[in-house]
Design an enzyme around this catalytic site. Structure first.
Site, PDB file in Angstrom:
ATOM      1  N   ASP A  56       0.896  -1.088  -0.099  1.00 34.13           N
ATOM      2  CA  ASP A  56      -0.041   0.237   0.023  1.00 34.13           C
ATOM      3  C   ASP A  56       0.932   1.066  -0.015  1.00 34.13           C
ATOM      4  OD1 ASP A  56      -2.239   1.566   0.021  1.00 34.13           O
ATOM      5  OD2 ASP A  56      -3.218   0.723   1.486  1.00 34.13           O
TER       6      ASP A  56
HETATM    7  C1  BGC Z   1      -5.138   3.215   0.002  1.00 33.08           C
HETATM    8  C2  BGC Z   1      -5.298   2.261  -1.037  1.00 33.08           C
HETATM    9  C3  BGC Z   1      -5.115   3.105  -2.204  1.00 33.08           C
HETATM   10  C4  BGC Z   1      -3.679   3.792  -2.363  1.00 33.08           C
HETATM   11  C5  BGC Z   1      -3.549   4.655  -3.568  1.00 33.08           C
HETATM   12  C6  BGC Z   1      -3.701   4.077   0.001  1.00 33.08           C
HETATM   13  O1  BGC Z   1      -4.165   5.352   0.868  1.00 33.08           O
HETATM   14  O2  BGC Z   1      -4.949   2.515   1.312  1.00 33.08           O
HETATM   15  O3  BGC Z   1      -6.122   1.515  -1.096  1.00 33.08           O
HETATM   16  O4  BGC Z   1      -5.253   2.172  -3.558  1.00 33.08           O
HETATM   17  O5  BGC Z   1      -3.722   4.668  -1.341  1.00 33.08           O
HETATM   18  O6  BGC Z   1      -4.227   5.667  -3.602  1.00 33.08           O
END
Ligand code: BGC
Length: 896
Positions: free
Chosen positions: A267
């Site tokens: 993530d």
């Molecule tokens: C989120 C993810 C997301 C990523 C990119 C993160 O903060 O937890 O689910 O895909 O950001 O935006």
């Protein structure tokens, strides 16, 4: 229609022999192992098998430095290697539409998709999102979200697929299969245990092995083993003490037990240690190479701490996914595809329509009888504009979102009058309306703000200022159209843009706000704070909201009895919001004064009223949790409108259960609309007017009180010896599994939903499959999924209109060596029926329908003995029961 849409038979003979033959005392299903893959070293997960000739050729042409470059991303994409013609592979958030570049078709959010109980629709939605991605040059879609719903507070419940691993798995498989049919890789997230948003970077989800395997992992397992997902995203939280990006155990399960050969990506900024992550099996660090970079890895390679094979494996996984999806042979943007898509709109409408759950319908108020109803009042904060999705990265900048007001207005045309009033001021206006002053005697409007170097707020402040409001900053995260449509900004410019839209960099000082509120008369007041950071609020020196250690919700409210006269409010901001924005809003409202009298007049004059309430993308959002109660004033709005007009219908936007008890008696009908996507208003109008049946069923248990929720006692930190731990002490008894154990009835059970017609079941049969392991399509079936029993029944529409029933099959062990849930969902079917029509439905049960995870033996196990197979309309409404006897203990190795 079937429990498992696709059947692959790999161990057919072995399973056939093991399960059906009566000779083995302790039969083992799928005792063999799959072909071994080399491992990256002791304790490391297996490496992926060799790729295609083309992938291997590219790998052999790459320098080690180029390989390292490829395993750290750049913003929303991978790094290109132009020398070898390897392009960047772009990414976009999902899960309910292509977030960037927008605008895009916004589909029903995850929890709504689960409420359809329709894997075929999930597949169609996945297909359309994949198509939209191809129209925008996106290679990796960052979805579906598949964490399990434990309790209503999780701010991202709306992105996920409810509380049941079987239902979630069926939706996941449909969605990913559809998406990947378009040559776009799904990225199922967040692996694993990201089941709350408060302190999501630091909290440690502590989950025992059996619970992990039975509840939290199956949707990911199905994504790998059945849908062959191209990618998996880590969670932010730690899992049993290790960051998910370097957690060897869970990566071993994914790559070892399930044979995942795709890309495990972090993530965004969830990587902490380049060497540990590389060795544990993280393949791609996002959004950039902060840790898995040359500076960290080259010395580790030289000293033997990391092997080149491990680095090559990561690049092989990325290139193999690219090769498999056709990215090496196609332009990223498919110019034959329109961005604004009619097929997408149709699927979006279907998702919104099928997901609406009719929770209550006293006196059959719905569908509205348009012969009698000529004047409809639409009231409430969620009536207009349309509330399509929750907030954060899951928010999609939608094409022409349809609001409930427009949906009903368009549907009824000139046949009825549709009046409208918001009925309740927004939180922003409620805060502005609160006449805060800087001194007890009045002074200036607003609040005195003192800034301190630390959050002890001691000594002399560094500076002081007066703010005209008890509020600062801009709400929300992610809905900015410029941010979402800017598809070609260089990463550094994107950062600048994000910096502006997401607010100034976090303040270096801690602010103490002091203000006075003069209550016009004695009575009950609601005091609310909207703040995404950590803080405490004191009223007359007493702490009334403590969000210091656990910032429990974006909006928190408390009821206080105030005397007439001045009251001192002090808010100490003790920590900064996770997403870097400073945001604060405080309001005080006397209870009984929330509702606009004009709205009550409109309601009184109408033949029926639709009150649209719930959350929206500012207050149910990634990065924060939310309260169980509806936002400030909404319960009062429903009560007062209900008192003005007995034909009151409540429509709720939320990612899960909300507290209905303060107002349920004032509404004849209640619909859970979740976040229905851009077609929500039009689809709800179909349901309200009866152009469509109400066909959604709850993918969650709807709690009567929060305290009754089985996970509630363990939702926040609960281990005094380890302050950051959230120990999932309820174990496998999540949602309906927990409710059945405690024998408490939720107000609406899992699987529940009313229809406009009635159904009857007959001839429920459970029979052993005569030749288990028979091939279907010649593709292998994982051992646990070879059909063993056939379950069949007839369902008849006994009413006067067409409708859709969702039949649910539950299995429960009569006795077991371990505590097991009374019943667990193991099959379901959506059945469309015209009046009087009967259909026979056949589903299958496999070994995994009966098993629990035997931790000692690391295998799935179902003890020989009696099992109940139940046919239900919800987890609490069982229509027919059959018993069967498993003659032998079933065992399925974890890796089969
Ligand atoms: C989120 C993810 C997301 C990523 C990119 C993160 O903060 O937890 O689910 O895909 O950001 O935006």
């Amino acid at each position: 229609m079937t429990a498992r849409p696709s059947i692959r038979v790999r161990v057919a003979l072995r399973v056939g022999a093991a399960v059906v033959a009566t000779c083995a005392a302790c039969a083992s299903v799928g005792a063999g192992t799959s072909a071994p893959t080399p491992s990256g070293g002791a304790g490391a997960p297996p490496l992926a098998p060799k790729g295609s000739d083309r992938v291997e050729k590219l790998l052999s042409s790459m320098t080690l430095a180029e390989k390292i470059t490829m395993i750290g991303g750049t913003g929303f994409g991978t790094q290109p290697i132009p020398r070898l013609g390897i392009p960047a592979f772009k990414m976009s958030d999902g899960p309910s539409g292509v977030r960037s570049p927008g605008p895009s078709t916004a589909f029903a959010a995850g929890v709504a998709l689960a409420a359809t109980w329709d894997p075929a629709l999930a597949q169609e939605v996945g297909t359309q999102i994949g198509r939209d991605a191809r129209a925008r040059g996106t290679r990796f879609m960052l979805g579906p979200g598949a964490n399990i719903y434990r309790a209503p507070m999780n701010g991202r419940n709306f992105e996920y697929l409810g509380e049941d691993p079987f239902l979630a798995s069926r939706i996941v498989v449909g969605y990913i299969t559809g998406m990947q049919s378009q040559g776009v890789s799904a990225t199922i997230k967040h692996y694993v245990g990201n089941d709350s948003e408060f302190a999501r970077h630091t909290s440690d989800s502590t989950i025992d092995e059996r619970t992990l395997r039975e509840i939290y992992l199956p949707s990911f397992e199905a994504a790998v083993r059945e849908a062959h997902t191209g990618s998996i995203m880590s969670s932010y939280n730690l899992l049993n003490g290790d960051h998910a990006t370097q957690n060897a155990h869970i990566i071993q399960i994914m790559k070892g037990d399930w044979g995942f050969h795709g890309v495990y990506m972090s993530d965004w900024s969830a990587t902490y240690d380049g060497v540990a992550a590389a060795n544990a099996g993280l393949d791609l660090e996002m959004p950039d190479a902060r840790f898995m970079n040359r500076a960290t890895l080259e010395p580790a390679l030289s000293s033997g701490k990391v092997s080149e094979a491990v680095i090559t494996d990561k690049v092989r996984r990325i290139l193999t996914t690219a090769d498999r999806m056709g990215w090496l042979d196609s332009e990223a943007i498919d110019p034959s595809l329109s961005r604004y898509s009619e097929t997408g709109k149709v699927a979006a409408r279907k998702g919104a329509l099928e997901s609406a759950v009719l929770l209550k319908n006293a006196g059959n108020l719905l569908p509205l009888d348009l012969k009698k109803v000529h004047n409809i009042a639409v009231i409430g904060p969620n009536a207009y504009p349309g509330v399509t999705t929750g907030g954060g990265s899951g928010h999609v900048f939608a094409f022409a979102p349809s609001s409930l007001l427009q949906g009903l207005g368009d549907k009824l045309g000139t046949n009825a009058t549709v009046t409208y009033a918001r009925g309740l001021q927004s939180l922003r206006i409620q805060s502005v309306l609160t006449a805060f002053t800087t001194t007890k005697e009045g002074g200036k409007w607003g609040a005195q703000v003192e800034s301190f170097p630390d959050n002890t707020f001691s000594g002399t402040p560094l500076s002081t200022r007066t703010e005209i409001q008890f509020a600062t900053g801009v709400a929300g995260f992610g809905g900015d159209p410029d941010l979402l449509t800017a598809d070609s900004l260089p990463p550094d410019r994107m950062q600048v843009l994000r910096g502006t839209v997401q607010g100034a960099p976090p303040p270096r000082t801690f602010d103490r706000w002091t203000s006075w509120y003069t209550a016009p008369s004695a009575g009950e007041y609601t005091i609310f704070v909207q703040d995404t950071g950590a803080y405490r609020l004191k009223v007359d020196d007493e702490v009334v909201i403590d969000s210091v250690r656990i910032p429990a919700a974006v909006v928190r409210q408390t009821a206080r009895t105030l005397t007439a006269g001045a009251h001192k409010l002090v808010l100490e901001q003790t920590g900064f919001p996770e997403l870097g924005r400073t945001f604060l809003r405080v309001g005080v409202v006397k209870q009984g004064t929330f509702v606009d009298p004009e709205a009550k007049k409109l309601a009184a004059r109408a033949d029926a009223v639709v009150v649209a309430v719930g959350f929206d993308s500012d207050i149910e959002t990634e990065g924060n949790d939310r309260e169980f109660s509806l936002p400030p004033g909404q319960a009062e709005l429903i009560r007062e409108i209900g008192a003005a007009n007995p034909n009151t219908i409540v429509v709720i936007n939320s990612g899960g259960a909300v507290d209905v008890t303060p107002w349920m008696d004032c509404a004849k009908s209640v619909i859970a609309a979740w976040y229905p996507g851009q077609e929500g208003g039009a689809a709800l109008a179909d349901v309200l007017t009866g152009d469509a049946d109400a066909t959604g069923r709850l993918p969650i248990s709807w709690d009567r009180t929060l305290a009754e929720n089985p996970s509630f006692p363990n939702y926040y930190y609960n281990d005094s010896a380890h302050p950051d731990r959230v120990v999932y002490r309820e174990g496998v008894f999540v949602g309906y599994r927990g409710y059945q154990r405690s024998k408490v009835k939720p107000i609406f059970p899992f699987g529940f939903g009313l229809s406009y017609t009635t159904f009857q079941y007959a001839n429920f049969k459970v029979e052993p499959v005569s030749a288990p392991g028979a091939t279907a399509g010649g593709t292998p079936v994982p051992a646990g999924h070879v059909p063993l029993y056939t379950v069949s029944f007839e369902v008849t529409n006994t009413g006067h209109r067409s409708g859709t029933e969702v039949a649910e099959i539950y299995v429960g062990a009569r006795s077991a060596r371990v505590p097991r849930p009374v019943r667990e969902l193991k099959g379901f079917a959506r059945v469309d029926l015209t009046p009087g029509q009967t259909k026979r439905v056949t589903l299958t049960l496999d070994a995994r329908s009966f098993t629990y995870f035997d931790v000692g033996a690391s295998q799935w196990r179902a003890d020989a003995g009696e099992y109940r197979v139940e046919l239900g309309r919800s987890s609490e409404d069982i229509q027919a029961v059959q018993s069967l006897k498993l003659p032998h203990t079933l065992k399925v190795p974890a890796a089969e």
